[in-house]
Design an enzyme around this catalytic site. Structure first.
Site, PDB file in Angstrom:
ATOM      1  N   ASP A  26       0.864  -1.179   0.000  1.00  0.00           N
ATOM      2  CA  ASP A  26       0.000   0.000   0.000  1.00  0.00           C
ATOM      3  C   ASP A  26       0.902   1.231   0.000  1.00  0.00           C
ATOM      4  O   ASP A  26       1.941   1.245  -0.644  1.00  0.00           O
ATOM      5  CB  ASP A  26      -0.940  -0.047   1.206  1.00  0.00           C
ATOM      6  CG  ASP A  26      -2.266   0.670   0.958  1.00  0.00           C
ATOM      7  OD1 ASP A  26      -2.213   1.872   0.647  1.00  0.00           O
ATOM      8  OD2 ASP A  26      -3.332   0.051   1.080  1.00  0.00           O
ATOM      9  N   HIS A  85       2.359   2.195  -3.354  1.00  0.00           N
ATOM     10  CA  HIS A  85       1.492   3.246  -3.870  1.00  0.00           C
ATOM     11  C   HIS A  85       2.210   4.572  -4.016  1.00  0.00           C
ATOM     12  O   HIS A  85       1.820   5.404  -4.829  1.00  0.00           O
ATOM     13  CB  HIS A  85       0.270   3.412  -2.965  1.00  0.00           C
ATOM     14  CG  HIS A  85      -0.706   2.285  -3.079  1.00  0.00           C
ATOM     15  ND1 HIS A  85      -1.968   2.336  -2.526  1.00  0.00           N
ATOM     16  CD2 HIS A  85      -0.620   1.084  -3.690  1.00  0.00           C
ATOM     17  CE1 HIS A  85      -2.615   1.191  -2.780  1.00  0.00           C
ATOM     18  NE2 HIS A  85      -1.812   0.415  -3.478  1.00  0.00           N
TER      19      HIS A  85
END
Length: 526
Positions: free
Chosen positions: A342, A376
């Protein structure tokens, strides 16, 4: 020679018994190309083009005179010739310097966890929670809990003020993948909401948004690894929690669709790898941080948290963020490498409506010389209800990322993001936008405000690295405010931006919507 033509911003120091790490803000009137020469007791110790440098191999309890000198390149790099004494002839010389006296700390007594009275076993199987906790409890300001090479299985551990953990090369502090080893639950905050969560592998401070700091002066360093149970632990916690709150989940009915997935609510109690609550003056340096069951380093209502020289791994872990300041101040990260499922870095400040009421912003955050190899990227949001301001990012490489550099929030959030300065970076893409996901909860009275952001000297790829490690084209720059009068994104400047692509047919573009006073200066598409 006048050595104050360019301001180094005040050199900061991290001092141990054998090293001094120096770091400083990048001067604002440089366009790049600078070299810093580091001197120790009058002798040149090394050079760097980064805004940090570590002097190693020093002697304990010894005074040194250290100097950082800034030399600009042959093209000048001083934006105003009048700032260069003697004009261009001296622009390639020393443009600034800072001299300081430092004294290394006293050598600490090592509390070797494998020795009596602790007798921990690093075989990767023996449970050592009690032995390690006993060493932590015994640790004073003059000590360091020492982990020699080995794999030390453990459950949750609780740190305290004025202590140090030191992990030798090939030492692994390995958390289990069993939820019961992370009890009792503690007060924490996840995705902007305070709640009781499982204890993290390492825990410091007690959460209280109405009080100050209750844990101070903690050091975690070395060349070893701190790891937890990763995806297996996460799944087991979610199964356990879903059963515990099944009646509440059923009572939500269709509102459950506002969540990201069916695991969102039961997943919020997952332990972090390192939980830092109401803490001040925390250093995490040199270690590998791996496989928290959710976020890896999470600081809440904390101040002066510095992380450098670390590597973060969390591939395959849902919500596997790397480093997350949450309603915290004066947090700095540099020289770190990320392989995360993430966000590599995510700045947060609470979620509506609780975050609006607590009203503790994240302020004065610095990120530099960090690299995303997978993840990310660098994110501000989406939990921004307490406000986020004064964030500076420079010399980071987030080309290999899904989101690049992103500022985001939902219409429900309230709060604000302002005074953001991002420069001299490479990114997959830039986004400053409203989003519709992670949107459960009671709305704030007003939407958030995005304002006063400066992006300069950036290289934008316009391509993103997907979760399956394939590349795909995407919009290079997106600025989308909120479609409510008075809540457009405003006062955003893009200066000296180069948009490049990997494929001949790549279409690079801006997407602007619900925004005002957007300035574009010297934009190139290659």
């Amino acid at each position: 020679m006048d050595n104050q033509r360019i301001d180094l911003g005040g050199v900061q120091k991290i001092i141990t018994e054998e090293s001094v790490t120096l770091y400083w803000d990048k001067p604002h009137n440089l366009a790049g190309g600078a070299v810093y020469r580091i001197f120790c007791d009058g002798k040149e110790a090394g050079t760097t083009d980064k805004t940090h440098y570590t002097l190693e191999g020093l002697s304990a309890e010894t005074e040194y005179t250290v100097e950082v000198r800034l030399f600009t390149g042959e093209n000048g790099f001083v934006t105003d010739e009048s700032e260069a004494v003697g004009g261009q002839e001296n622009a390639s010389g020393c443009a600034a310097s800072e001299i300081m006296a430092v004294k290394t700390t006293k050598a600490k007594r090592r509390l070797d966890i494998t020795k009596a009275p602790y007798l921990a076993v690093g075989d990767g199987q023996t449970m050592n929670t009690e032995a390690i906790q006993r060493a932590i409890d015994d640790c004073t300001e003059a000590d360091a809990v020492y982990f020699p090479a080995g794999v030390y299985m453990t459950g949750a551990l609780r740190l305290h003020s004025d202590m140090e953990l030191y992990l030798e090369k090939d030492a692994v502090l390995q958390g289990t993948d069993r939820p019961e080893d992370y009890l009792p639950r503690i007060k924490s905050r996840f995705e902007g909401t305070e709640m009781e969560c499982y204890s993290s592998l390492l825990n410091m401070g007690e959460l209280d948004h109405e009080s100050g700091y209750n844990c101070r002066n903690v050091v975690i360093r070395g060349k070893g690894t701190i790891a937890s149970g990763g995806v297996t632990l996460a799944k087991r916690v979610i199964v356990t929690e879903r059963e515990r709150i099944k009646e509440y989940l059923l009572s939500l009915g269709d509102k459950i669709r506002e969540c990201e997935s069916k695991d969102t609510i039961p997943g919020r109690v997952r332990p972090r790898l390192i939980n830092i609550s109401n803490s001040q003056n925390v250093l995490i340096a040199g270690v590998t941080l791996k496989n928290g069951a959710s976020w890896n380093v999470h600081m809440i209502y904390s101040d002066n948290i510095v992380t450098h020289g670390c590597t973060f791994y969390s591939e395959g872990v849902w919500n596997g963020d790397g480093w997350d300041p949450d309603s915290s101040t004066n947090c700095t990260i540099f020289g770190c490498l990320f392989f995360t499922e993430d966000d590599c870095i995510a700045i947060k400040s609470g979620k509506n409506p609780e975050g609006n009421l607590i009203n503790r912003p994240s302020r004065h955050i610095r990120m530099f010389d960090c690299v995303s190899s997978f993840g990310h990227g660098i994110i501000i949001g989406s939990e921004i209800s307490g406000g986020i301001e004064d964030v500076q990012i420079w010399d980071c490489d987030v080309k290999s990322a899904l989101c690049g550099i992103e500022i985001k929030g939902t219409k429900k959030r309230g709060g604000y993001v302002k005074n953001i300065h991002i420069r001299d970076c490479k990114a997959a893409k830039i986004m400053l936008h409203s989003v519709g996901y992670n949107d459960d909860g009671i709305p704030a009275d007003t939407p958030p405000v995005f304002s006063d952001c400066l992006y300069e000297n950036l290289e934008i790829g316009g391509e993103i690295l997907e979760v399956d490690r394939t590349w795909s084209h995407d919009t290079a720059i997106t600025v989308h405010g909120f479609d409510v009068p008075g809540y457009a994104a405003k006062n955003v400047t893009f200066r000296n931006i180069t948009i490049v692509g990997r494929g001949k047919n790549t279409e690079q573009q801006f997407s602007l919507r619900d925004c005002e006073n957007i300035t574009l200066e010297n934009i190139r598409c290659l």
